[in-house]
Write a protein that holds these residues in place. Structure first.
Motif, PDB file in Angstrom:
ATOM      1  N   LYS A  93       0.860  -1.225   0.023  1.00  0.00           N
ATOM      2  CA  LYS A  93       0.127   0.118   0.054  1.00  0.00           C
ATOM      3  C   LYS A  93       0.977   1.111   0.182  1.00  0.00           C
ATOM      4  N   GLU A  94       2.010   1.316   0.898  1.00  0.00           N
ATOM      5  CA  GLU A  94       2.807   2.427   0.904  1.00  0.00           C
ATOM      6  C   GLU A  94       3.502   2.854  -0.499  1.00  0.00           C
ATOM      7  N   ALA A  95       3.915   1.471  -1.233  1.00  0.00           N
ATOM      8  CA  ALA A  95       4.556   1.448  -2.275  1.00  0.00           C
ATOM      9  C   ALA A  95       3.798   2.049  -3.621  1.00  0.00           C
ATOM     10  N   ARG A  96       2.599   1.702  -3.478  1.00  0.00           N
ATOM     11  CA  ARG A  96       1.367   2.072  -4.354  1.00  0.00           C
ATOM     12  C   ARG A  96       1.245   3.651  -4.152  1.00  0.00           C
ATOM     13  N   ARG A  97       1.319   4.010  -3.048  1.00  0.00           N
ATOM     14  CA  ARG A  97       0.868   5.483  -2.694  1.00  0.00           C
ATOM     15  C   ARG A  97       2.123   6.117  -2.955  1.00  0.00           C
ATOM     16  N   ASN A  98       3.319   5.920  -2.612  1.00  0.00           N
ATOM     17  CA  ASN A  98       4.457   6.545  -3.374  1.00  0.00           C
ATOM     18  C   ASN A  98       4.386   6.633  -4.703  1.00  0.00           C
ATOM     19  N   HIS A  99       4.106   5.840  -5.304  1.00  0.00           N
ATOM     20  CA  HIS A  99       4.308   5.503  -6.910  1.00  0.00           C
ATOM     21  C   HIS A  99       3.079   6.582  -7.550  1.00  0.00           C
ATOM     22  N   ASN A 100       2.040   6.626  -6.843  1.00  0.00           N
ATOM     23  CA  ASN A 100       0.983   7.569  -7.175  1.00  0.00           C
ATOM     24  C   ASN A 100       1.242   8.936  -6.821  1.00  0.00           C
ATOM     25  N   LEU A 101       1.624   9.324  -5.831  1.00  0.00           N
ATOM     26  CA  LEU A 101       2.177  10.650  -5.444  1.00  0.00           C
ATOM     27  C   LEU A 101       2.909  11.230  -6.296  1.00  0.00           C
ATOM     28  N   LYS A 102       4.236  10.276  -6.748  1.00  0.00           N
ATOM     29  CA  LYS A 102       5.272  10.830  -7.585  1.00  0.00           C
ATOM     30  C   LYS A 102       4.701  10.912  -9.039  1.00  0.00           C
ATOM     31  N   THR A 103       3.903   9.998  -9.477  1.00  0.00           N
ATOM     32  CA  THR A 103       3.564   9.906 -11.069  1.00  0.00           C
ATOM     33  C   THR A 103       2.450  11.090 -11.337  1.00  0.00           C
ATOM     34  N   ASN A 104       1.533  11.206 -10.371  1.00  0.00           N
ATOM     35  CA  ASN A 104       0.576  12.233 -10.323  1.00  0.00           C
ATOM     36  C   ASN A 104       0.729  13.568  -9.933  1.00  0.00           C
ATOM     37  N   TYR A 105       1.606  13.936  -9.145  1.00  0.00           N
ATOM     38  CA  TYR A 105       1.923  15.165  -8.535  1.00  0.00           C
ATOM     39  C   TYR A 105       3.003  15.785  -8.240  1.00  0.00           C
ATOM     40  N   GLY A 106       3.948  14.388  -8.590  1.00  0.00           N
ATOM     41  CA  GLY A 106       5.325  14.781  -8.563  1.00  0.00           C
ATOM     42  C   GLY A 106       6.057  15.029  -7.200  1.00  0.00           C
ATOM     43  N   ILE A 107       5.339  14.726  -6.237  1.00  0.00           N
ATOM     44  CA  ILE A 107       5.788  14.912  -4.843  1.00  0.00           C
ATOM     45  C   ILE A 107       6.090  13.365  -4.125  1.00  0.00           C
ATOM     46  N   THR A 108       6.838  13.399  -3.194  1.00  0.00           N
ATOM     47  CA  THR A 108       7.236  11.995  -2.454  1.00  0.00           C
ATOM     48  C   THR A 108       6.210  11.921  -1.166  1.00  0.00           C
ATOM     49  N   GLN A 109       6.509  11.041  -0.314  1.00  0.00           N
ATOM     50  CA  GLN A 109       5.293  10.802   0.851  1.00  0.00           C
ATOM     51  C   GLN A 109       5.757  11.760   1.837  1.00  0.00           C
ATOM     52  N   GLN A 110       7.109  11.894   1.959  1.00  0.00           N
ATOM     53  CA  GLN A 110       7.796  12.573   2.929  1.00  0.00           C
ATOM     54  C   GLN A 110       7.130  14.267   2.560  1.00  0.00           C
ATOM     55  N   GLU A 111       7.173  14.813   1.249  1.00  0.00           N
ATOM     56  CA  GLU A 111       6.617  15.928   1.103  1.00  0.00           C
ATOM     57  C   GLU A 111       5.301  15.890   1.601  1.00  0.00           C
ATOM     58  N   TYR A 112       4.581  15.020   1.369  1.00  0.00           N
ATOM     59  CA  TYR A 112       3.087  15.133   1.698  1.00  0.00           C
ATOM     60  C   TYR A 112       2.911  15.113   3.179  1.00  0.00           C
ATOM     61  N   LEU A 113       3.584  14.479   3.696  1.00  0.00           N
ATOM     62  CA  LEU A 113       3.685  14.334   5.360  1.00  0.00           C
ATOM     63  C   LEU A 113       3.956  15.773   5.916  1.00  0.00           C
TER      64      LEU A 113
END
Length: 188
Positions: free
Chosen positions: A88-108
């Motif tokens: 789930k985390e890998a999928r979320r990271n991939h979606n954030l990077k692909t769709n918005y150009g940000i990482t999970q750390q930037e989102y947090l």
């Protein structure tokens, strides 16, 4: 000092390049008498890459991948992975990077800066949606899903949102005053 016998045990000659190399340069192979693959890792990698790049190799690799993915074992492994927290985390990271150009750390980081509060409705949420400009694709910040969808329906146009505010204020005032009905002056 090592004897000549121990040196031979720790060395092996590659069947492809014919160079004697340490055993650490060979992949393990349970089927082989020596316990190691006959070609060194460098030669085997070169061979594997050339095969994968060939038309036959690409076709077979693609066919094997598809047949494995479609097999009950492949489906079970993929489901187990996607249901796992790591998946789930890998999928979320991939979606954030692909769709918005940000990482999970930037989102947090943005979430912590906003303390989980949506700036639109001023409510706390465990998860906030990413608001971005549809023209520039740049992330503006985080909003709750309802506020983010509302912006989307308004096409991110301030004039539409101002008109809606005037509309709501008019009918709120009308309800408070119980005055006659007339349409508000809407600007465009």
């Amino acid at each position: 000092a090592k004897s000549a016998n121990s040196r031979e045990v720790n060395m092996k000659t590659c069947s492809k390049c014919s160079i004697e190399k340490p055993l650490t340069e060979f992949s393990k192979d349970k089927r082989a008498k020596s316990g190691f693959y006959c070609a060194c890792k460098t030669c085997q990698n070169t061979f594997n890459k050339a095969y994968r790049d060939s038309a036959v190799g690409q076709k077979q690799t693609k066919a094997y991948g598809k047949s494995y993915r479609d097999s009950p074992e492949g489906k079970a492994k993929r489901k187990a992975w996607t249901d796992s927290s790591a998946g789930k985390e890998a999928r979320r990271n991939h979606n954030l990077k692909t769709n918005y150009g940000i990482t999970q750390q930037e989102y947090l980081f943005m979430y912590k800066q906003q303390e989980g509060i949506c700036p639109g409705c001023d409510k706390y949420f465990l998860l906030l949606s990413i608001d971005h400009c549809h023209n520039t694709l740049k992330v503006r910040g985080l909003l709750c899903n309802s506020c983010n969808v509302a912006l989307g329906y308004a096409d991110d146009k301030v004039s539409i949102l101002k008109n809606l505010i005037e509309y709501l204020e008019y009918y709120e005032q009308l309800a408070n005053n119980k005055a006659g009905l007339s349409s508000p002056a809407i600007t465009t």
